[in-house]
Write a protein that holds these residues in place. Structure first.
Motif, PDB file in Angstrom:
ATOM      1  N   GLU A   1      11.460 -29.747  23.748  1.00 43.38           N
ATOM      2  CA  GLU A   1      11.105 -29.644  25.164  1.00 43.38           C
ATOM      3  C   GLU A   1      12.255 -30.043  26.083  1.00 43.38           C
ATOM      4  OE1 GLU A   1       7.446 -31.558  26.139  1.00 43.38           O
ATOM      5  OE2 GLU A   1       6.356 -30.641  24.465  1.00 43.38           O
ATOM      6  N   LEU A   2      13.285 -30.656  25.519  1.00 41.48           N
ATOM      7  CA  LEU A   2      14.421 -31.109  26.330  1.00 41.48           C
ATOM      8  C   LEU A   2      15.710 -30.387  25.971  1.00 41.48           C
ATOM      9  CD1 LEU A   2      13.656 -34.932  26.230  1.00 41.48           C
ATOM     10  CD2 LEU A   2      13.296 -33.382  28.153  1.00 41.48           C
ATOM     11  N   LEU A   3      15.619 -29.329  25.189  1.00 39.43           N
ATOM     12  CA  LEU A   3      16.805 -28.602  24.771  1.00 39.43           C
ATOM     13  C   LEU A   3      17.595 -28.107  25.985  1.00 39.43           C
ATOM     14  CD1 LEU A   3      18.401 -27.419  22.344  1.00 39.43           C
ATOM     15  CD2 LEU A   3      17.010 -25.348  22.597  1.00 39.43           C
ATOM     16  N   ASN A   4      18.876 -28.445  26.013  1.00 35.28           N
ATOM     17  CA  ASN A   4      19.791 -28.012  27.086  1.00 35.28           C
ATOM     18  C   ASN A   4      19.321 -28.457  28.468  1.00 35.28           C
ATOM     19  OD1 ASN A   4      21.534 -26.599  25.266  1.00 35.28           O
ATOM     20  ND2 ASN A   4      20.087 -24.891  25.249  1.00 35.28           N
ATOM     21  N   GLN A   5      18.679 -29.627  28.542  1.00 33.55           N
ATOM     22  CA  GLN A   5      18.190 -30.122  29.828  1.00 33.55           C
ATOM     23  C   GLN A   5      18.650 -31.564  30.063  1.00 33.55           C
ATOM     24  OE1 GLN A   5      14.120 -29.271  31.164  1.00 33.55           O
ATOM     25  NE2 GLN A   5      13.776 -28.286  29.184  1.00 33.55           N
ATOM     26  N   GLN A   6      18.732 -31.913  31.336  1.00 34.89           N
ATOM     27  CA  GLN A   6      18.918 -33.295  31.767  1.00 34.89           C
ATOM     28  C   GLN A   6      17.861 -33.571  32.820  1.00 34.89           C
ATOM     29  OE1 GLN A   6      22.942 -34.925  32.395  1.00 34.89           O
ATOM     30  NE2 GLN A   6      22.223 -35.613  34.396  1.00 34.89           N
ATOM     31  N   VAL A   7      16.994 -34.560  32.557  1.00 32.44           N
ATOM     32  CA  VAL A   7      15.860 -34.815  33.443  1.00 32.44           C
ATOM     33  C   VAL A   7      15.789 -36.301  33.761  1.00 32.44           C
ATOM     34  CG1 VAL A   7      14.567 -32.866  32.480  1.00 32.44           C
ATOM     35  CG2 VAL A   7      14.208 -35.164  31.551  1.00 32.44           C
ATOM     36  N   LEU A   8      15.136 -36.629  34.852  1.00 33.06           N
ATOM     37  CA  LEU A   8      14.869 -38.028  35.173  1.00 33.06           C
ATOM     38  C   LEU A   8      13.888 -38.618  34.160  1.00 33.06           C
ATOM     39  CD1 LEU A   8      14.480 -37.721  39.036  1.00 33.06           C
ATOM     40  CD2 LEU A   8      16.156 -39.195  37.876  1.00 33.06           C
ATOM     41  N   LEU A   9      14.112 -39.871  33.777  1.00 37.01           N
ATOM     42  CA  LEU A   9      13.180 -40.523  32.864  1.00 37.01           C
ATOM     43  C   LEU A   9      11.779 -40.540  33.450  1.00 37.01           C
ATOM     44  CD1 LEU A   9      12.711 -42.104  30.221  1.00 37.01           C
ATOM     45  CD2 LEU A   9      13.253 -44.199  31.495  1.00 37.01           C
ATOM     46  N   GLY A  10      11.690 -40.655  34.777  1.00 36.90           N
ATOM     47  CA  GLY A  10      10.389 -40.660  35.443  1.00 36.90           C
ATOM     48  C   GLY A  10       9.607 -39.373  35.280  1.00 36.90           C
ATOM     49  N   ASP A  11      10.278 -38.282  34.883  1.00 36.30           N
ATOM     50  CA  ASP A  11       9.568 -37.027  34.615  1.00 36.30           C
ATOM     51  C   ASP A  11       8.892 -37.047  33.252  1.00 36.30           C
ATOM     52  OD1 ASP A  11      10.435 -36.050  37.051  1.00 36.30           O
ATOM     53  OD2 ASP A  11      12.141 -34.966  36.203  1.00 36.30           O
ATOM     54  N   LEU A  12       9.304 -37.984  32.393  1.00 34.70           N
ATOM     55  CA  LEU A  12       8.744 -38.077  31.047  1.00 34.70           C
ATOM     56  C   LEU A  12       7.778 -39.248  30.914  1.00 34.70           C
ATOM     57  CD1 LEU A  12      12.028 -37.489  28.988  1.00 34.70           C
ATOM     58  CD2 LEU A  12      10.426 -35.792  29.857  1.00 34.70           C
ATOM     59  N   TRP A  13       8.106 -40.352  31.555  1.00 41.22           N
ATOM     60  CA  TRP A  13       7.254 -41.531  31.556  1.00 41.22           C
ATOM     61  C   TRP A  13       6.554 -41.632  32.905  1.00 41.22           C
ATOM     62  CZ3 TRP A  13      10.655 -46.030  29.214  1.00 41.22           C
ATOM     63  CH2 TRP A  13      10.960 -45.710  27.882  1.00 41.22           C
ATOM     64  N   SER A  14       5.613 -42.564  33.012  1.00 43.68           N
ATOM     65  CA  SER A  14       4.974 -42.775  34.300  1.00 43.68           C
ATOM     66  C   SER A  14       6.005 -43.293  35.296  1.00 43.68           C
ATOM     67  CB  SER A  14       3.840 -43.793  34.177  1.00 43.68           C
ATOM     68  OG  SER A  14       4.353 -45.104  33.966  1.00 43.68           O
ATOM     69  N   PRO A  15       5.877 -42.941  36.568  1.00 41.95           N
ATOM     70  CA  PRO A  15       6.845 -43.410  37.568  1.00 41.95           C
ATOM     71  C   PRO A  15       6.972 -44.927  37.596  1.00 41.95           C
ATOM     72  CG  PRO A  15       5.505 -41.647  38.490  1.00 41.95           C
ATOM     73  CD  PRO A  15       4.894 -42.003  37.154  1.00 41.95           C
TER      74      PRO A  15
ATOM     75  N   GLY B   1      18.879 -34.123  26.950  1.00 37.95           N
ATOM     76  CA  GLY B   1      18.354 -33.577  25.709  1.00 37.95           C
ATOM     77  C   GLY B   1      19.456 -33.043  24.817  1.00 37.95           C
ATOM     78  N   PRO B   2      19.088 -32.566  23.632  1.00 38.89           N
ATOM     79  CA  PRO B   2      20.098 -31.991  22.731  1.00 38.89           C
ATOM     80  C   PRO B   2      20.643 -30.692  23.317  1.00 38.89           C
ATOM     81  CG  PRO B   2      17.895 -31.544  21.911  1.00 38.89           C
ATOM     82  CD  PRO B   2      17.726 -32.462  23.082  1.00 38.89           C
ATOM     83  N   ASP B   3      21.896 -30.421  23.056  1.00 37.34           N
ATOM     84  CA  ASP B   3      22.538 -29.208  23.557  1.00 37.34           C
ATOM     85  C   ASP B   3      22.777 -28.231  22.412  1.00 37.34           C
ATOM     86  OD1 ASP B   3      22.833 -30.092  26.259  1.00 37.34           O
ATOM     87  OD2 ASP B   3      24.490 -31.363  25.600  1.00 37.34           O
ATOM     88  N   SER B   4      22.526 -26.970  22.675  1.00 40.47           N
ATOM     89  CA  SER B   4      22.852 -25.925  21.706  1.00 40.47           C
ATOM     90  C   SER B   4      24.139 -25.217  22.094  1.00 40.47           C
ATOM     91  CB  SER B   4      21.710 -24.909  21.613  1.00 40.47           C
ATOM     92  OG  SER B   4      21.514 -24.253  22.851  1.00 40.47           O
ATOM     93  N   ARG B   5      24.687 -25.574  23.224  1.00 38.63           N
ATOM     94  CA  ARG B   5      25.936 -24.982  23.705  1.00 38.63           C
ATOM     95  C   ARG B   5      26.609 -25.999  24.621  1.00 38.63           C
ATOM     96  NH1 ARG B   5      21.622 -22.732  26.436  1.00 38.63           N
ATOM     97  NH2 ARG B   5      21.614 -23.126  28.695  1.00 38.63           N
ATOM     98  N   ALA B   6      27.896 -25.817  24.809  1.00 43.30           N
ATOM     99  CA  ALA B   6      28.627 -26.709  25.708  1.00 43.30           C
ATOM    100  C   ALA B   6      28.257 -26.388  27.153  1.00 43.30           C
ATOM    101  CB  ALA B   6      30.126 -26.537  25.505  1.00 43.30           C
ATOM    102  N   TRP B   7      28.410 -27.393  28.006  1.00 43.13           N
ATOM    103  CA  TRP B   7      28.202 -27.166  29.433  1.00 43.13           C
ATOM    104  C   TRP B   7      29.241 -27.973  30.206  1.00 43.13           C
ATOM    105  CZ3 TRP B   7      26.790 -31.444  32.425  1.00 43.13           C
ATOM    106  CH2 TRP B   7      26.274 -32.539  31.725  1.00 43.13           C
ATOM    107  N   THR B   8      29.512 -27.521  31.397  1.00 43.48           N
ATOM    108  CA  THR B   8      30.474 -28.219  32.249  1.00 43.48           C
ATOM    109  C   THR B   8      29.756 -28.807  33.449  1.00 43.48           C
ATOM    110  OG1 THR B   8      30.998 -26.162  33.412  1.00 43.48           O
ATOM    111  CG2 THR B   8      32.422 -26.772  31.563  1.00 43.48           C
ATOM    112  N   GLY B   9      30.192 -29.975  33.836  1.00 48.31           N
ATOM    113  CA  GLY B   9      29.636 -30.644  35.008  1.00 48.31           C
ATOM    114  C   GLY B   9      30.757 -31.118  35.906  1.00 48.31           C
ATOM    115  N   GLU B  10      30.373 -31.686  37.006  1.00 47.56           N
ATOM    116  CA  GLU B  10      31.346 -32.203  37.966  1.00 47.56           C
ATOM    117  C   GLU B  10      30.757 -33.434  38.628  1.00 47.56           C
ATOM    118  OE1 GLU B  10      34.257 -30.496  41.546  1.00 47.56           O
ATOM    119  OE2 GLU B  10      32.790 -29.209  40.543  1.00 47.56           O
ATOM    120  N   ALA B  11      31.553 -34.469  38.784  1.00 47.82           N
ATOM    121  CA  ALA B  11      31.098 -35.701  39.423  1.00 47.82           C
ATOM    122  C   ALA B  11      32.207 -36.253  40.301  1.00 47.82           C
ATOM    123  CB  ALA B  11      30.706 -36.741  38.374  1.00 47.82           C
TER     124      ALA B  11
END
Length: 239
Positions: A91-105, A55-65
């Motif tokens: 509803e997706l502000l500052n979030q990362q979600v699986l597409l399956g959580d938004l569409w049907s599995p 989703g759109p971000d209102s602030r920076a975030w750090t991740g690790e992979a």
């Protein structure tokens, strides 16, 4: 086991996507932390074979992979992803979600299967998204973005002028922007202009000149805004 992925020498690449205004990007993680800056955009991403929505971000975030983690994504232009996803951006502000959580599995799984089985999953992602986008551009979104681009939201009366131009109250305009972008028009203006300014700074232009060229009151104003949105002052962020 996923097929079609090659770890390239360059960890990040992008090119115009088939969807107007979008970018297709690929990345192979080098390992360790990475920082994502707010840019007003939303992404549909394939990460090691699974589809996610950022989703759109209102602030920076750090991740690790882990090193070698493979990404491909379609980065939608600001305001264009909610119609594709069927979900308001707020509803997706500052979030990362699986597409399956938004569409049907089933729907999301079929899409992921088609992309994963392709010889080039990144190209397949681009093509599949283009097939599914059938919503014409929203005129209000276009007008808001044009106002940001032209600097018309700067100053205390900018939002009021825009609301009058689109025949909405300021409250209605704010609500429509939350649905389209994830935040209101003033925040959108801050985020998009920060990215314009940082692009200028990356060319080596002095920060004081960047601030003047991109509408900040002065270098201190530019520094405060960048730090508020990213957590770091420009010199450290760009070092």
């Amino acid at each position: 086991m996923q097929t079609g992925w090659v770890i390239e020498v360059e960890p990040y690449r992008e090119r115009p996507a088939l969807v107007a205004g979008a970018e297709l990007w690929t990345r192979t993680a080098e390992g360790g932390e990475f920082r994502i800056l707010p840019d007003g955009c939303m992404d549909l991403m394939l990460i090691d074979g699974a589809l996610y929505v950022a989703g759109p971000d209102s602030r920076a975030w750090t991740g690790e992979a882990p090193r070698g983690t493979k990404y491909a994504g379609v980065r939608f232009a600001p305001g264009s992803a909610p119609a594709f996803l069927g979900v308001p951006a707020r509803e997706l502000l500052n979030q990362q979600v699986l597409l399956g959580d938004l569409w049907s599995p089933n729907r999301s799984r079929r899409l992921a299967d088609r992309i994963r089985s392709a010889p080039d999953p990144a190209t397949a992602l681009d093509q599949e998204v283009a097939k599914l986008v059938d919503t014409p551009p929203d005129r209000l979104i276009s007008q808001v973005l044009r106002s940001v681009r032209d600097g018309l939201l700067r100053g205390s009366a900018g939002v009021s002028r825009l609301a009058g131009a689109v025949d909405l109250s300021e409250r209605q305009l704010h609500r429509r922007c939350l649905d389209a972008f994830g935040y209101g028009p003033k925040m959108l203006d801050r985020v998009l202009w920060m990215n314009v300014a940082l692009d200028h700074a990356r060319t080596g232009l002095a920060l004081a000149d960047v601030a003047t060229r991109t509408g900040y009151a002065d270098q201190a104003h530019f520094t405060r805004d960048v730090k508020a949105l990213t957590g770091l002052p420009p010199k450290l962020l760009l070092s």
